[in-house]
Design a protein around this motif. Structure first.
Motif, PDB file in Angstrom:
ATOM      1  N   THR A   1      -8.490  -1.036   6.137  1.00 33.03           N
ATOM      2  CA  THR A   1      -7.604  -1.608   5.113  1.00 33.03           C
ATOM      3  C   THR A   1      -6.628  -0.560   4.596  1.00 33.03           C
ATOM      4  O   THR A   1      -5.416  -0.825   4.471  1.00 33.03           O
ATOM      5  CB  THR A   1      -8.436  -2.180   3.947  1.00 33.03           C
ATOM      6  OG1 THR A   1      -9.303  -3.194   4.453  1.00 33.03           O
ATOM      7  CG2 THR A   1      -7.555  -2.756   2.855  1.00 33.03           C
ATOM      8  N   GLN A   2      -7.122   0.634   4.315  1.00 38.89           N
ATOM      9  CA  GLN A   2      -6.262   1.707   3.817  1.00 38.89           C
ATOM     10  C   GLN A   2      -5.290   2.185   4.902  1.00 38.89           C
ATOM     11  O   GLN A   2      -4.146   2.560   4.591  1.00 38.89           O
ATOM     12  CB  GLN A   2      -7.111   2.875   3.305  1.00 38.89           C
ATOM     13  CG  GLN A   2      -7.893   2.563   2.050  1.00 38.89           C
ATOM     14  CD  GLN A   2      -6.988   2.187   0.892  1.00 38.89           C
ATOM     15  OE1 GLN A   2      -5.910   2.747   0.697  1.00 38.89           O
ATOM     16  NE2 GLN A   2      -7.425   1.206   0.122  1.00 38.89           N
TER      17      GLN A   2
ATOM     18  N   LYS B   1      -2.456  -0.262   4.961  1.00 42.60           N
ATOM     19  CA  LYS B   1      -1.554  -0.009   3.829  1.00 42.60           C
ATOM     20  C   LYS B   1      -0.655   1.185   4.125  1.00 42.60           C
ATOM     21  O   LYS B   1       0.548   1.157   3.849  1.00 42.60           O
ATOM     22  CB  LYS B   1      -2.349   0.245   2.549  1.00 42.60           C
ATOM     23  CG  LYS B   1      -2.959  -0.995   1.962  1.00 42.60           C
ATOM     24  CD  LYS B   1      -3.733  -0.667   0.693  1.00 42.60           C
ATOM     25  CE  LYS B   1      -4.442  -1.901   0.154  1.00 42.60           C
ATOM     26  NZ  LYS B   1      -5.253  -1.589  -1.033  1.00 42.60           N
TER      27      LYS B   1
END
Length: 157
Positions: free
Chosen positions: A21-22, A25
Motif C-alpha cells: 500500500t505504501q 502511494k
C-alpha cells in the motif's frame, strides 16, 4: 551494564500488505510529479494526433505525454519487489534530448543536420531521484521487521 534480549516488539510492525500500500502511494506521488512536469512543456501534443495501425496498440490513439505515464509494482508472495514506470518513447526522447540523429550525449547535439533540436528535460528522473530515500526507508523498515521476527521469533505487543 547488562543487556537483555526480549521476544517482544514494541510498536508497529509493517506487513507485506502495508508495504505494498505504501509502495503504491509512493509510486503515485512520483507519477503525479512527473505528470505535472510534463504538463509544463511549451511544445507537445495539443490533441490526439496519431492512431496506431499495427502491433499491440492497433486502433489505439497516442495520448499526450502526461496522460500516458503509468507505473506497475511487481510482487513476490505479496511483497513488492520493484516499481517500474511506463513512459512512451517520445517521453524518453524528451528526457534525454534524443531522436532524429541526436543520440544521448549529455548537453551536446551529435548530428549538426538533425531535423529537430531538442534540449534535455529532467522531467521524470528528478521526481524518482528526489523520492528514492522514502522508498528505501520503507523497504528497510519492512525487511528489518521481517529479519527480527524471523531471527528471534519475536511477538508483536
Amino acid at each position: 551494564m547488562a543487556h537483555s534480549v526480549t521476544s517482544t516488539i514494541n510498536g508497529k510492525v509493517i506487513t507485506a500488505e502495508e508495504f505494498y500500500t505504501q509502495t503504491r502511494k509512493w509510486a503515485a506521488i512520483v507519477r503525479n510529479v512527473a505528470k505535472a512536469n510534463a504538463s509544463r512543456f511549451s511544445k507537445g501534443k495539443t490533441k490526439q494526433s496519431h492512431t496506431y495501425k499495427t502491433g499491440n496498440k492497433a486502433g489505439k490513439s497516442e495520448q499526450k505525454l502526461r496522460n500516458s505515464i503509468r507505473y506497475s509494482i511487481a510482487r513476490d508472495s505479496g511483497v513488492p519487489e520493484n516499481v517500474s514506470f511506463k513512459i512512451p518513447i517520445h517521453g524518453i526522447f524528451r528526457e534525454w534530448a534524443v531522436g532524429y540523429g541526436q543520440p544521448r550525449v549529455v548537453g551536446k547535439y551529435v548530428s549538426p543536420n538533425s531535423r529537430v533540436k531538442r534540449t534535455m528535460e529532467d522531467w521524470v528522473d528528478k521526481p524518482i531521484e528526489r523520492n528514492t530515500q522514502k522508498i528505501f526507508n520503507l523497504a528497510v523498515e519492512f525487511y528489518g521487521d521481517l529479519v527480527v521476527i524471523s531471527s528471534f521469533g519475536a511477538k508483536r505487543c
